[in-house]
Design a protein around this motif. Structure first.
Motif, PDB file in Angstrom:
ATOM      1  N   ALA A 166     -91.877  -7.589 -15.644  1.00 58.11           N
ATOM      2  CA  ALA A 166     -92.972  -8.255 -14.927  1.00 58.11           C
ATOM      3  C   ALA A 166     -94.254  -8.225 -15.752  1.00 58.11           C
ATOM      4  CB  ALA A 166     -93.190  -7.601 -13.566  1.00 58.11           C
ATOM      5  N   LEU A 167     -94.502  -7.119 -16.404  1.00 59.52           N
ATOM      6  CA  LEU A 167     -95.684  -6.977 -17.243  1.00 59.52           C
ATOM      7  C   LEU A 167     -95.650  -7.950 -18.422  1.00 59.52           C
ATOM      8  CD1 LEU A 167     -98.231  -5.230 -17.738  1.00 59.52           C
ATOM      9  CD2 LEU A 167     -96.791  -3.764 -19.155  1.00 59.52           C
ATOM     10  N   ILE A 168     -94.537  -7.970 -19.135  1.00 57.44           N
ATOM     11  CA  ILE A 168     -94.394  -8.866 -20.287  1.00 57.44           C
ATOM     12  C   ILE A 168     -94.468 -10.321 -19.849  1.00 57.44           C
ATOM     13  CG2 ILE A 168     -92.735  -9.674 -22.032  1.00 57.44           C
ATOM     14  CD1 ILE A 168     -91.841  -6.690 -22.229  1.00 57.44           C
ATOM     15  N   THR A 169     -93.860 -10.645 -18.727  1.00 55.61           N
ATOM     16  CA  THR A 169     -93.886 -12.011 -18.214  1.00 55.61           C
ATOM     17  C   THR A 169     -95.307 -12.434 -17.882  1.00 55.61           C
ATOM     18  OG1 THR A 169     -91.660 -11.712 -17.329  1.00 55.61           O
ATOM     19  CG2 THR A 169     -92.911 -13.569 -16.484  1.00 55.61           C
ATOM     20  N   SER A 170     -96.099 -11.526 -17.305  1.00 52.61           N
ATOM     21  CA  SER A 170     -97.484 -11.878 -16.976  1.00 52.61           C
ATOM     22  C   SER A 170     -98.285 -12.191 -18.239  1.00 52.61           C
ATOM     23  CB  SER A 170     -98.160 -10.764 -16.174  1.00 52.61           C
ATOM     24  OG  SER A 170     -98.569  -9.690 -16.981  1.00 52.61           O
ATOM     25  N   TYR A 171     -98.044 -11.449 -19.303  1.00 52.49           N
ATOM     26  CA  TYR A 171     -98.729 -11.727 -20.575  1.00 52.49           C
ATOM     27  C   TYR A 171     -98.291 -13.079 -21.141  1.00 52.49           C
ATOM     28  CZ  TYR A 171    -101.101  -7.267 -21.162  1.00 52.49           C
ATOM     29  OH  TYR A 171    -101.955  -6.203 -21.020  1.00 52.49           O
ATOM     30  N   ALA A 172     -97.017 -13.360 -21.081  1.00 50.91           N
ATOM     31  CA  ALA A 172     -96.505 -14.628 -21.607  1.00 50.91           C
ATOM     32  C   ALA A 172     -97.061 -15.817 -20.827  1.00 50.91           C
ATOM     33  CB  ALA A 172     -94.974 -14.643 -21.564  1.00 50.91           C
TER      34      ALA A 172
END
Length: 170
Positions: free
Chosen positions: A25-31
């Motif tokens: 979820a964290l990585i997806t939010s950055y992307a």
């Protein structure tokens, strides 16, 4: 956190590791933040380099690091895309595809956090007021923006009933 739940669903179907799911979820939010900022700034400036630099700067904002334990706040990643799509529609550049993308992005944003729902609603109201004053509002623009507002806010209202009924009971 329903907006985030949709993005983590594939991982949750096959894994029950909360740390991995949170990391996804964290990585997806950055992307999403990087890509939505890139699209918005590219539309504003027409420059690939400036839009790339803006995307990197957006992903590196210090407040994001300070909020690593608040995944719901990191999902403000839809804001640039929502503003970009709204402005394109207001300026007559928006297509049905833009309206559909706005419905999806705004729905996901509204379902991510009530706090962010308030923020994006205020932001869209301010942008809409300025745009109507500057360029007016013709019927075509209204017809493109109407479903883009009705569907997400109706979805938010329906998703809020269990929360509101529980809060009313104490």
């Amino acid at each position: 956190l329903l907006g985030q739940a949709l993005f983590t669903l594939p991982l949750r179907l096959f894994a029950d590791n909360a740390v991995s799911i949170y990391g996804w979820a964290l990585i997806t939010s950055y992307a999403i933040l990087g890509l939505s900022t890139l699209a918005f700034v590219r539309w504003l400036t027409g420059s690939r380099l400036i839009s790339l630099l803006a995307a990197v700067a957006a992903m590196a904002m210090p407040w994001r690091e300070a909020e690593l334990s608040h995944i719901q706040l990191l999902w403000a990643c839809w804001f640039p895309l929502i503003v970009y799509l709204t402005l394109r529609i207001f300026f007559g550049e928006g297509t049905r595809r833009h309206s559909l993308l706005l419905v999806i992005a705004l729905t996901l944003q509204l379902l991510s956090s009530y706090y962010l729902a308030y923020m994006i609603t205020f932001t869209l109201a301010a942008i809409s007021a300025v745009a109507v004053i500057c360029v007016g509002l013709d019927r075509r623009v209204f017809l493109k923006l109407l479903p883009a507002a009705i569907v997400p806010y109706t979805t938010l209202a329906l998703a809020s009933f269990p929360y509101l009924s529980r809060a009313a009971r104490g």
